[in-house]
Design a protein around this motif. Structure first.
Motif, PDB file in Angstrom:
ATOM      1  N   ILE A 169       0.850  -1.199   0.000  1.00 35.19           N
ATOM      2  CA  ILE A 169       0.000   0.000   0.000  1.00 35.19           C
ATOM      3  C   ILE A 169       0.877   1.237   0.000  1.00 35.19           C
ATOM      4  O   ILE A 169       1.792   1.371   0.816  1.00 35.19           O
ATOM      5  CB  ILE A 169      -0.929   0.010   1.234  1.00 35.19           C
ATOM      6  N   ASN A 171       0.640   5.119   0.546  1.00 36.08           N
ATOM      7  CA  ASN A 171      -0.218   6.187   1.058  1.00 36.08           C
ATOM      8  C   ASN A 171       0.439   7.540   0.851  1.00 36.08           C
ATOM      9  O   ASN A 171       1.665   7.651   0.778  1.00 36.08           O
ATOM     10  CB  ASN A 171      -0.487   5.985   2.551  1.00 36.08           C
ATOM     11  N   LEU A 239      -6.973  -1.678   2.616  1.00 32.59           N
ATOM     12  CA  LEU A 239      -6.969  -0.578   1.660  1.00 32.59           C
ATOM     13  C   LEU A 239      -5.987   0.530   2.008  1.00 32.59           C
ATOM     14  O   LEU A 239      -5.506   1.239   1.105  1.00 32.59           O
ATOM     15  CB  LEU A 239      -8.382   0.025   1.550  1.00 32.59           C
ATOM     16  N   SER A 242      -5.450   6.169   2.347  1.00 32.48           N
ATOM     17  CA  SER A 242      -5.618   6.938   1.107  1.00 32.48           C
ATOM     18  C   SER A 242      -6.641   6.293   0.183  1.00 32.48           C
ATOM     19  O   SER A 242      -7.549   6.960  -0.334  1.00 32.48           O
ATOM     20  CB  SER A 242      -4.283   7.072   0.381  1.00 32.48           C
ATOM     21  N   ARG A 243      -6.520   4.998  -0.026  1.00 31.08           N
ATOM     22  CA  ARG A 243      -7.462   4.305  -0.902  1.00 31.08           C
ATOM     23  C   ARG A 243      -8.855   4.247  -0.271  1.00 31.08           C
ATOM     24  O   ARG A 243      -9.858   4.388  -0.961  1.00 31.08           O
ATOM     25  CB  ARG A 243      -6.941   2.898  -1.191  1.00 31.08           C
ATOM     26  N   LEU A 246     -10.946   7.333  -0.817  1.00 29.58           N
ATOM     27  CA  LEU A 246     -11.457   7.550  -2.169  1.00 29.58           C
ATOM     28  C   LEU A 246     -12.534   6.561  -2.577  1.00 29.58           C
ATOM     29  O   LEU A 246     -13.120   6.699  -3.651  1.00 29.58           O
ATOM     30  CB  LEU A 246     -10.302   7.468  -3.175  1.00 29.58           C
ATOM     31  N   SER A 247     -12.811   5.574  -1.729  1.00 30.52           N
ATOM     32  CA  SER A 247     -13.705   4.495  -2.123  1.00 30.52           C
ATOM     33  C   SER A 247     -15.155   4.783  -1.736  1.00 30.52           C
ATOM     34  O   SER A 247     -15.453   5.005  -0.559  1.00 30.52           O
ATOM     35  CB  SER A 247     -13.268   3.180  -1.460  1.00 30.52           C
ATOM     36  N   PRO A 250     -16.232   0.988   0.382  1.00 29.69           N
ATOM     37  CA  PRO A 250     -15.003   0.473   0.991  1.00 29.69           C
ATOM     38  C   PRO A 250     -15.042  -1.006   1.346  1.00 29.69           C
ATOM     39  O   PRO A 250     -14.017  -1.685   1.223  1.00 29.69           O
ATOM     40  CB  PRO A 250     -14.837   1.339   2.248  1.00 29.69           C
ATOM     41  N   ASP A 253     -14.497  -3.029  -1.834  1.00 27.42           N
ATOM     42  CA  ASP A 253     -13.104  -2.918  -2.257  1.00 27.42           C
ATOM     43  C   ASP A 253     -12.177  -3.693  -1.317  1.00 27.42           C
ATOM     44  O   ASP A 253     -11.175  -4.262  -1.748  1.00 27.42           O
ATOM     45  CB  ASP A 253     -12.688  -1.449  -2.294  1.00 27.42           C
ATOM     46  N   SER A 257      -9.824  -6.720  -2.473  1.00 27.46           N
ATOM     47  CA  SER A 257      -8.383  -6.659  -2.219  1.00 27.46           C
ATOM     48  C   SER A 257      -7.888  -7.904  -1.507  1.00 27.46           C
ATOM     49  O   SER A 257      -6.735  -8.322  -1.692  1.00 27.46           O
ATOM     50  CB  SER A 257      -8.059  -5.420  -1.379  1.00 27.46           C
TER      51      SER A 257
END
Length: 403
Positions: A169, A171, A239, A242-243, A246-247, A250, A253, A257
């Protein structure tokens, strides 16, 4: 004034009712906007949000016992603090609940109809509004089924995220923001909306004795906080902040992942069940507040009718769903409800001794936390909330003078 006891539920059913009210869109969507302002500090913000939820639950429970019926917080604020604070509390409550309805509907659309999220959001809003208007309520068995489905879904998400090592990841350097701790707490208040299902039920719903609530409220909040911490830790692990920020989905996602593609339909189904149940609750709360304000001659008399108030609330929520992204609606709903909880805790602070079952200090603490979290919210959300509260109360005052 003491509440007349009505139909009672066992403690286990009371706790399940509270858990079902709070495990809605928050667990599926609120970590994104909270992570955007605080990163992993949002998990600490979650605990701070739970503290405010507890204080506000204590205050609304005492208010509803002293002033039973629809819009207890608004009516008791008016009774103790005066007409203008009451109108401001009513404006904040209505705006917060309708924005929450828009956020919940948007979350449904993102998870269940990802190719056409707005279509899904407006569709579920129309169905939920119609069900609320005709008087549909989740009974004991349905509520237990909702809690079971959502709990199993979240359990699978947590297990998948911790069973598989996270991918590398990357970030942003400032992903974790300790200065965002208080704003994240304010945003995550959204995650605890729904406790009023047990603290301030409508007259046609089961009531709860003070003794029962003294057990049910803490247990419910601890259970919900534990679930949120587990799910939040799992999502951050897979995640990263940061990710996650933006999701729009979540949890989907996160399981993707974690190589859990087979879980995607199950997570979407769990999100559908949770959001529909939460949407029914928040629309009902908005309708009850609108009718209470109208019965006090601060809104047009036509809104005294449940069906008119219900359809009007659904229409406003649909407009908000079109105008705002779910993450923005979550933030605005949280900010408006912080304003409402400030008023309800302020009025509960001066409840008469015979109306009080929780210590006065909890209301004082809740008032302070509401103001503190609210003042640290993102400026555009704070400005929008202040504008809505002031314009709403001014409009109510002008209408009152014309009748």
């Amino acid at each position: 004034m003491t509440r007349t006891l009505r139909r009672q539920l066992p403690v286990s059913d009371t706790i399940a009712l509270g858990v079902g009210g709070m495990l809605g869109a928050g667990v599926f969507a609120a970590f994104g906007p909270a992570s955007a302002v605080a990163g992993t500090y949002a998990l600490v913000g979650l605990v701070l949000a739970a503290l405010l939820a507890a204080c506000s639950a204590f205050s609304t429970a005492d208010q509803a016992r002293a002033f039973p019926g629809d819009g207890a917080g608004y009516r008791y604020t008016t009774h103790l603090l005066g007409a203008w604070p009451g109108r401001m509390a009513g404006s904040a409550s209505i705006a917060g609940r309708l924005a929450a309805a828009a956020a919940i509907a948007g979350t449904f659309g993102a998870y269940v109809t990802p190719s056409r999220p707005l279509f899904g959001a407006l569709g579920v809003l129309a169905v939920a509004t119609a069900l609320d208007v005709v008087g549909f309520r989740l009974n004991r068995k349905v509520n237990w089924a909702v809690v079971a489905i959502v709990a199993i879904t979240l359990g699978l998400v947590v297990a998948a995220c911790f069973a598989v090592p996270p991918p590398p990841i990357t970030n942003a350097p400032d992903a974790d923001q300790p200065l965002g701790l208080l704003p994240s707490a304010g945003i995550l208040v959204f995650a605890f909306l729904g406790f009023e299902r047990i603290t301030a039920p409508a007259l046609d719903e089961p009531s709860f004795t003070a003794r029962r609530l003294h057990l049910a409220i803490p247990v419910t909040l601890v259970l919900v906080l534990g679930v949120y911490l587990a799910v939040g830790a799992a999502a951050f692990r897979q995640l990263g902040p940061s990710r996650l920020a933006l999701s729009p989905t979540p949890l989907l996602d996160a399981v993707t992942s974690a190589d859990g593609q087979w879980l995607v339909p199950l997570v979407a189904a769990g999100a559908a069940v949770a959001t529909v149940a939460a949407l029914l609750g928040v629309l009902s709360g908005a309708r009850q507040t609108v009718t209470a304000v109208a019965n006090n001659d601060n809104l047009p008399a036509v809104l005294k009718h449940d069906r008119v108030a219900g359809w009007a609330g659904g229409a406003v929520a649909a407009v908000l769903a079109v105008a705002m992204e779910p993450s923005t609606a979550i933030g605005f709903a949280a900010c408006a409800m912080l304003a409402y909880y400030a008023f309800t805790n302020a009025s509960a602070r001066i409840l008469l001794r015979e109306d009080r079952t929780w210590p006065m200090r909890t209301a004082c603490f809740g008032l302070g936390l509401s103001v503190l979290y609210g003042m640290t919210m993102p400026p555009f959300l704070l400005a929008a909330t202040i504008a809505v509260v002031l314009l709403g109360s001014a409009g109510m005052s002008l209408y009152r003078r014309t009748v």
